[in-house]
Structures are given as C-alpha cells and as structure tokens.
Design an enzyme around this catalytic site. Structure first.
Site, PDB file in Angstrom:
ATOM      1  N   TYR A 132      92.037  -9.455 -47.834  1.00 11.24           N
ATOM      2  CA  TYR A 132      91.607  -9.310 -46.371  1.00 11.24           C
ATOM      3  C   TYR A 132      90.389  -8.622 -46.122  1.00 11.24           C
ATOM      4  CZ  TYR A 132      91.976 -10.301 -41.377  1.00 11.24           C
ATOM      5  OH  TYR A 132      91.852 -10.443 -40.015  1.00 11.24           O
ATOM      6  N   LYS A 178      86.492  -9.844 -45.547  1.00 11.69           N
ATOM      7  CA  LYS A 178      85.917  -9.406 -44.197  1.00 11.69           C
ATOM      8  C   LYS A 178      84.859  -8.277 -44.415  1.00 11.69           C
ATOM      9  CE  LYS A 178      88.816 -11.728 -41.319  1.00 11.69           C
ATOM     10  NZ  LYS A 178      88.267 -12.874 -40.557  1.00 11.69           N
TER      11      LYS A 178
HETATM   12  N1  CAA Z   1     101.320   4.014 -49.763  1.00  7.42           N
HETATM   13  C1  CAA Z   1     101.346   3.803 -50.829  1.00  7.42           C
HETATM   14  N2  CAA Z   1     102.331   2.795 -51.326  1.00  7.42           N
HETATM   15  C2  CAA Z   1     103.133   2.471 -50.461  1.00  7.42           C
HETATM   16  C3  CAA Z   1     103.122   2.773 -48.765  1.00  7.42           C
HETATM   17  C4  CAA Z   1     102.314   3.760 -48.600  1.00  7.42           C
HETATM   18  N3  CAA Z   1     101.587   4.031 -47.341  1.00  7.42           N
HETATM   19  N4  CAA Z   1     103.957   2.148 -48.129  1.00  7.42           N
HETATM   20  C5  CAA Z   1     104.699   1.528 -49.156  1.00  7.42           C
HETATM   21  N5  CAA Z   1     104.208   1.485 -50.380  1.00  7.42           N
HETATM   22  C6  CAA Z   1     105.065   0.948 -51.616  1.00  7.42           C
HETATM   23  C7  CAA Z   1     106.150   1.096 -51.774  1.00  7.42           C
HETATM   24  O1  CAA Z   1     106.433   2.231 -52.210  1.00  7.42           O
HETATM   25  C8  CAA Z   1     106.474  -0.085 -52.386  1.00  7.42           C
HETATM   26  O2  CAA Z   1     106.225   0.251 -53.838  1.00  7.42           O
HETATM   27  P1  CAA Z   1     107.039  -0.381 -54.961  1.00  7.42           P
HETATM   28  O3  CAA Z   1     106.909  -1.790 -55.418  1.00  7.42           O
HETATM   29  O4  CAA Z   1     106.734   0.452 -56.280  1.00  7.42           O
HETATM   30  O5  CAA Z   1     108.609  -0.031 -54.739  1.00  7.42           O
HETATM   31  C9  CAA Z   1     105.602  -1.116 -52.293  1.00  7.42           C
HETATM   32  O6  CAA Z   1     104.257  -0.464 -51.420  1.00  7.42           O
HETATM   33  C10 CAA Z   1     105.747  -2.196 -51.273  1.00  7.42           C
HETATM   34  O7  CAA Z   1     106.551  -1.362 -50.088  1.00  7.42           O
HETATM   35  P2  CAA Z   1     107.690  -2.194 -49.137  1.00  7.42           P
HETATM   36  O8  CAA Z   1     108.579  -2.935 -49.947  1.00  7.42           O
HETATM   37  O9  CAA Z   1     108.225  -0.867 -48.389  1.00  7.42           O
HETATM   38  O10 CAA Z   1     106.493  -3.087 -48.140  1.00  7.42           O
HETATM   39  P3  CAA Z   1     106.524  -4.534 -48.300  1.00  7.42           P
HETATM   40  O11 CAA Z   1     105.977  -5.108 -49.490  1.00  7.42           O
HETATM   41  O12 CAA Z   1     107.560  -4.965 -47.331  1.00  7.42           O
HETATM   42  O13 CAA Z   1     104.953  -4.493 -47.146  1.00  7.42           O
HETATM   43  C11 CAA Z   1     102.735  -4.344 -46.578  1.00  7.42           C
HETATM   44  C12 CAA Z   1     104.007  -3.786 -47.781  1.00  7.42           C
HETATM   45  C13 CAA Z   1     102.799  -5.902 -46.608  1.00  7.42           C
HETATM   46  C14 CAA Z   1     101.558  -3.597 -47.015  1.00  7.42           C
HETATM   47  C15 CAA Z   1     103.405  -3.891 -45.264  1.00  7.42           C
HETATM   48  O14 CAA Z   1     103.264  -2.565 -45.219  1.00  7.42           O
HETATM   49  C16 CAA Z   1     102.317  -4.471 -44.151  1.00  7.42           C
HETATM   50  O15 CAA Z   1     102.451  -5.368 -43.572  1.00  7.42           O
HETATM   51  N6  CAA Z   1     101.363  -3.407 -43.773  1.00  7.42           N
HETATM   52  C17 CAA Z   1     100.399  -3.701 -42.744  1.00  7.42           C
HETATM   53  C18 CAA Z   1      99.303  -4.380 -43.253  1.00  7.42           C
HETATM   54  C19 CAA Z   1      98.354  -4.799 -41.995  1.00  7.42           C
HETATM   55  O16 CAA Z   1      98.105  -3.909 -41.055  1.00  7.42           O
HETATM   56  N7  CAA Z   1      98.047  -6.074 -41.849  1.00  7.42           N
HETATM   57  C20 CAA Z   1      97.262  -6.326 -40.640  1.00  7.42           C
HETATM   58  C21 CAA Z   1      97.572  -7.684 -40.355  1.00  7.42           C
HETATM   59  S1  CAA Z   1      96.672  -8.182 -39.079  1.00  7.42           S
HETATM   60  C22 CAA Z   1      95.106  -8.437 -39.461  1.00  7.42           C
HETATM   61  O17 CAA Z   1      94.834  -8.660 -40.498  1.00  7.42           O
HETATM   62  C23 CAA Z   1      94.157  -8.944 -38.064  1.00  7.42           C
HETATM   63  C24 CAA Z   1      93.115  -7.828 -37.947  1.00  7.42           C
HETATM   64  O18 CAA Z   1      92.025  -8.539 -38.576  1.00  7.42           O
HETATM   65  C25 CAA Z   1      93.224  -6.337 -37.675  1.00  7.42           C
END
Ligand code: CAA
Length: 240
Positions: A147, A151
């Site tokens: 994304y 963008k």
């Molecule tokens: N830094 C580094 N790695 C991280 C981390 C961090 N802060 N948080 C999690 N991880 C890692 C985990 O350790 C895990 O690694 P492994 O596979 O090795 O175990 C992996 O990431 C997956 O972690 P989770 O299972 O806890 O997380 P998930 O897969 O359920 O979700 C995500 C991950 C999709 C990125 C979730 O954190 C998320 O949705 N983040 C928000 C993203 C966001 O802001 N999106 C905006 C949407 S709205 C929009 O886009 C409109 C706009 O224009 C603003």
C-alpha cells in the site's frame, strides 16, 4: 448543467463523501464502484447519483466504463482517482497476490483511469485530476509495503503528469488523507487503531467529509494555480 466529475470508488467511504460534496457543489457526478452492488444501489437511491460498475485494475474495463459515463453524462472534466484497497501483511508474510492486488488497483488503476480521460482534457484545454494517495505513501506504515509503495507511486505520478498538463489547463494534484473513519480503517485491529489515534495530535480520526472538502477545493476554478501539489489532511499525524 455543471461540469462532469467521475469519482472512482465513489459509492463508499471517502469516495461516497466526495461524490456527495461534488454534487452539492453543482457538478454532474458519476460514481464508479468495483464490487459491492448493494452499497452502490443504496448510494444511488439515496443520492440520485449515477453509478457505474467496473474495476479500475483492468485497462479495457476502464476504457469501456468511461465511454459509458461519457455517453450518459458528457466528457469527464474532473477525475477523482479514489478507488483503493488494502491487503495488509507484514513483509515476510506478504504474498505476490497481496502485492499485485494493491499495486494493480491503487497505482496501475490511476494510470488506467487517467489515460481514458487525458486526451479529452487536452483537447478541451481544461481538466482536474485529483489522486487520493495516503499518509502512508509518505511516512510508510509497517504491514503496508504494498500500500505504501502504491500510494507513494501515486504522488510521483501526480508530479510528473502535472508538468505535462500545466500548459494545457489541466491540474493534477494529490491528497494524502491520514486515518479517516471509514470501513477500511475500522477493519484494523482495535488495539492497533487505538494506538494510531494516540499518534494524531487533533486526537481523533478524520471524517470523510473533511477529505471531500479538499477535493472540492482542488476541483474548483479557485485552485487553477495549484498543480503537482500534495495536500496533507491527517490531523497533524505526519507533517511534510
Ligand atoms: N515490528 C516488527 N515485526 C512485528 C511487529 C513490529 N512492530 N509487530 C508484529 N511483528 C511481526 C510479528 O513478530 C510476527 O512475526 P512472525 O511471523 O515471525 O511471528 C509478524 O509480524 C506477524 O505478527 P502478528 O501475527 O502479531 O500480526 P498480524 O499478522 O496479525 O498483523 C499487521 C500484522 C497486518 C501488519 C497488523 O499489525 C496491522 O494491521 N497493522 C496496521 C497496519 C495499518 O496501519 N494499516 C492501515 C489500514 S487503513 C489505511 O491504509 C488507510 C490509510 O490510507 C491510512
């Protein structure tokens, strides 16, 4: 009859607010959508705005769709490239499918649509192209390499095309909304969303109407000297 404005993804979320605002300002609005017939039909019944179904990710569908809009309403003078999707995933789990879906809709979709209306705008020596980018195209967002890349690409596209359109009376601008209270943002995990809101100095999500107001300004004759710009509307979350 007012100028014809085409809003992609114009029946839901930020796009819905944009369509409604442009209609209120006297434009003859067409709202494109890709999949949700129920929402589109409800939107059309409530607003009286014509809706047109095709995917911006498909060049030929865009060509056919714009032809249909122009046959019904007349030449498109304002194009708002708003259609966008998310397929969030941490990079080490990002699949080619998620990457391609987001690039094809959010970046290639902007090419596919703008290409259909560009020659007409050049011929008429007037046009407004307004691209809805995102805060995350400028600051980057963990979980959104696809994304953020798309963008950011939209902003580069805007700056390049603005230079081509300037001497033909066409302005090309981008808006970078922050986190706005739409289904897309509500789909983010609640805890993550709460932590995001804490990063927004105004202390709240934005409203779709606040982005629609930016679009209305950039579409207006008053904005004729503004081109190639990126207008931030993010509650102070990220200052460029
Ligand atoms: N830094 C580094 N790695 C991280 C981390 C961090 N802060 N948080 C999690 N991880 C890692 C985990 O350790 C895990 O690694 P492994 O596979 O090795 O175990 C992996 O990431 C997956 O972690 P989770 O299972 O806890 O997380 P998930 O897969 O359920 O979700 C995500 C991950 C999709 C990125 C979730 O954190 C998320 O949705 N983040 C928000 C993203 C966001 O802001 N999106 C905006 C949407 S709205 C929009 O886009 C409109 C706009 O224009 C603003």
């Amino acid at each position: 009859m007012g100028k014809v404005a085409l809003v992609t993804g114009g029946t839901r979320g930020i796009g819905e607010a944009i369509s409604i605002k442009l209609k209120a300002n006297g434009y003859n609005v067409a709202a494109n959508y890709a999949g949700n017939d129920e929402a589109a039909n409800k939107f059309a019944a409530q607003t009286g705005i014509s809706v047109f179904k095709w995917s911006v990710a498909d060049y030929n569908d865009c060509a056919a769709g714009v032809k249909e809009v122009e046959a019904e309403l007349g030449p498109v003078e304002i194009l708002v490239n708003n259609a966008g999707i998310t397929r969030d995933s941490i990079f080490h789990k990002m699949t080619p499918e998620k990457w391609n879906a987001v690039i094809n809709t959010n970046l290639t979709g902007v090419f596919n649509m703008t290409h259909q209306v560009w020659n007409g705008m050049r011929d008429r020596n007037f046009g407004r192209v307004i691209n809805i980018s995102s805060i995350n195209g400028v600051k980057g967002q963990m979980g959104q390499t696809n994304y953020s890349a798309a963008k950011a690409g939209d902003i580069g596209f805007t700056k390049a095309l603005a230079q081509e359109g300037a001497f033909k009376g066409i302005t090309v601008n981008a808006i970078t909304p922050g986190y706005i209270a739409t289904e897309m943002v509500m789909a983010v995990d609640e805890k993550i969303r709460e932590s995001i809101i804490k990063q927004i100095p105004v202390g709240r999500l934005g409203e779709p109407e606040e982005i629609a107001a930016c679009v209305a300004f950039l579409a207006s004759d008053d904005a004729g000297f503004i081109t190639g710009s990126t207008l931030s509307a993010n509650g102070g979350q990220y200052m460029q």
